[in-house]
Design an enzyme around this catalytic site. Sequence first.
Site, mmCIF file in Angstrom:
data_model
loop_
_atom_site.group_PDB
_atom_site.id
_atom_site.type_symbol
_atom_site.label_atom_id
_atom_site.label_comp_id
_atom_site.label_asym_id
_atom_site.label_seq_id
_atom_site.Cartn_x
_atom_site.Cartn_y
_atom_site.Cartn_z
ATOM 1 N N CYS A 168 0.801 -1.225 0.000
ATOM 2 C CA CYS A 168 0.000 0.000 0.000
ATOM 3 C C CYS A 168 0.834 1.274 0.000
ATOM 4 O O CYS A 168 0.297 2.373 -0.152
ATOM 5 C CB CYS A 168 -0.947 -0.015 1.192
ATOM 6 S SG CYS A 168 -1.977 -1.487 1.228
ATOM 7 N N GLU A 200 -0.438 4.744 14.509
ATOM 8 C CA GLU A 200 -0.044 5.921 13.731
ATOM 9 C C GLU A 200 -0.226 7.203 14.532
ATOM 10 O O GLU A 200 0.643 8.086 14.512
ATOM 11 C CB GLU A 200 -0.846 5.991 12.435
ATOM 12 C CG GLU A 200 -0.427 7.151 11.550
ATOM 13 C CD GLU A 200 -1.121 7.174 10.194
ATOM 14 O OE1 GLU A 200 -0.726 8.001 9.353
ATOM 15 O OE2 GLU A 200 -2.049 6.364 9.983
ATOM 16 N N HIS A 232 -9.764 2.107 0.818
ATOM 17 C CA HIS A 232 -8.316 1.936 0.716
ATOM 18 C C HIS A 232 -7.965 1.470 -0.694
ATOM 19 O O HIS A 232 -8.282 0.353 -1.087
ATOM 20 C CB HIS A 232 -7.852 0.920 1.757
ATOM 21 C CG HIS A 232 -6.378 0.829 1.921
ATOM 22 N ND1 HIS A 232 -5.482 1.564 1.151
ATOM 23 C CD2 HIS A 232 -5.611 0.101 2.772
ATOM 24 C CE1 HIS A 232 -4.248 1.283 1.516
ATOM 25 N NE2 HIS A 232 -4.299 0.393 2.505
ATOM 26 N N HIS A 248 -2.327 7.517 7.116
ATOM 27 C CA HIS A 248 -2.632 6.253 6.445
ATOM 28 C C HIS A 248 -4.041 5.824 6.845
ATOM 29 O O HIS A 248 -4.815 5.394 5.999
ATOM 30 C CB HIS A 248 -1.590 5.202 6.822
ATOM 31 C CG HIS A 248 -1.748 3.912 6.115
ATOM 32 N ND1 HIS A 248 -1.733 3.803 4.745
ATOM 33 C CD2 HIS A 248 -1.935 2.650 6.583
ATOM 34 C CE1 HIS A 248 -1.898 2.534 4.395
ATOM 35 N NE2 HIS A 248 -2.026 1.832 5.495
ATOM 36 N N PHE A 257 1.632 -3.636 3.927
ATOM 37 C CA PHE A 257 1.969 -4.951 4.461
ATOM 38 C C PHE A 257 3.436 -5.243 4.189
ATOM 39 O O PHE A 257 3.963 -4.926 3.123
ATOM 40 C CB PHE A 257 1.117 -6.035 3.802
ATOM 41 C CG PHE A 257 -0.326 -6.062 4.250
ATOM 42 C CD1 PHE A 257 -0.750 -5.394 5.381
ATOM 43 C CD2 PHE A 257 -1.265 -6.786 3.526
ATOM 44 C CE1 PHE A 257 -2.074 -5.437 5.787
ATOM 45 C CE2 PHE A 257 -2.592 -6.833 3.919
ATOM 46 C CZ PHE A 257 -2.998 -6.162 5.045
ATOM 47 N N LYS A 305 -9.418 8.038 3.586
ATOM 48 C CA LYS A 305 -9.895 6.670 3.340
ATOM 49 C C LYS A 305 -11.298 6.460 3.905
ATOM 50 O O LYS A 305 -11.979 5.503 3.529
ATOM 51 C CB LYS A 305 -8.932 5.651 3.932
ATOM 52 C CG LYS A 305 -7.610 5.527 3.185
ATOM 53 C CD LYS A 305 -6.753 4.408 3.762
ATOM 54 C CE LYS A 305 -5.431 4.269 3.027
ATOM 55 N NZ LYS A 305 -4.483 5.355 3.360
#
Length: 416
Positions: A165, A316, A342, A305, A403, A337
Amino acid sequence: MELKRVVVTGLGALTPIGNTKDEYWDGLISGKSGAAPITYYDTEKFKTKFACELKNFTVTDFIDRKESRKMDKFAQYAMVAADEAILDSKLDLETVNKLRVGVIWGAGIGGLETFQQEVLNFADGDGTPRFNPFFIPKMIADIAPGNISIKHGFMGPNYTTVSACASSANAMFDALNSIRLGHCDVVVTGGSEAAVTIAGMGGFNAMHALSTRNESPETASRPFDGTRDGFVLGEGAGALILEEYEHAKARGAKIYAEFIGGGLSSDAYHMTAPHPDGIGVIAVMKNCLENAGLKPEDVDHINTHGTSTPLGDVAELKAISEIFGSHAKNININSTKSMTGHLLGAAGAIEAISVILAMENGIVPPTINHSTVDENIDPELNLTLNKAQKRDVKVAMSNTFGFGGHNACVLFKKID
């Protein structure tokens, strides 16, 4: 050597809440949700039955039917967004030195639907390998920038970055450095993804990564909310034209913002889970600030994110508090998002576009769908909840993580 300045002169967006840059921005500031029941296949047996699909998009409105059949959706989306950005930049394709125009693109997965369909066709057959001759070139992740360069004759650096991502944020940072170091005058950069497929949804469901709020898809993506239960898969593309400052100034280009720095890091922790203390995220934001030559107190806005996962959102925000200290409460923090879902490898690009347009328009898009406080989140942070907020944004940051522990961060500044 002295690094060259890099600016943004063109934008293109194809998203679940708008099929152009302007439509996308209108969707963001109005708090529009792109989530809805999936239309691409029968979801009866799937745990998650919704996603953020593109709406009212017909590829043949943009690409010849014969040519479009040679491309997976992710490459089609890339072509459409890149063409909008190139047009927006008003770059003269007849006079620009195409040897110094690169295309550096991001895709976390690539042609998943093509791979899925070809394997299913083979499985349904008699064992004879009757594969489409375009199977491989449609599937490979690097074909998107390849197609863009072929169409326009751009002969500079041409490749795809793959870091889950974080892919398109990685691509943007590479593009920034290509111009800074004098290798290119212009780079078309961004990312695209088209993973709303039976394989994509089934795979993410198997990981328990997706929200299963099937009774209310439009509210399922709820970053920072105490009842969040996973991310919502989206699709689309974002494109930016990066240009060396003097090159842009010489041709009288409109300049959206200056791209002043980026950072990369790794969590080195787990295949899919973020480090609970946000160590890698702290490192990437620190790297980004140092690369840009800025102090934490210079930042006005952060697009996180913020995927709407229980672990990731908290980690985060802890990292932001660690890096920015008391200034953190003065920053407009958000997660777009909540509206787009996403977009995986395309997330960094469309979110960079969001912070650039926030600077241009003096308004920060909201984090929608927030109704329940999470006791693990600092209540003093301004998460721009549920409604856009006016703000003179001079410096904006965008975070993107993937990931495998891949972290990328980019910084933009209002042009002096």
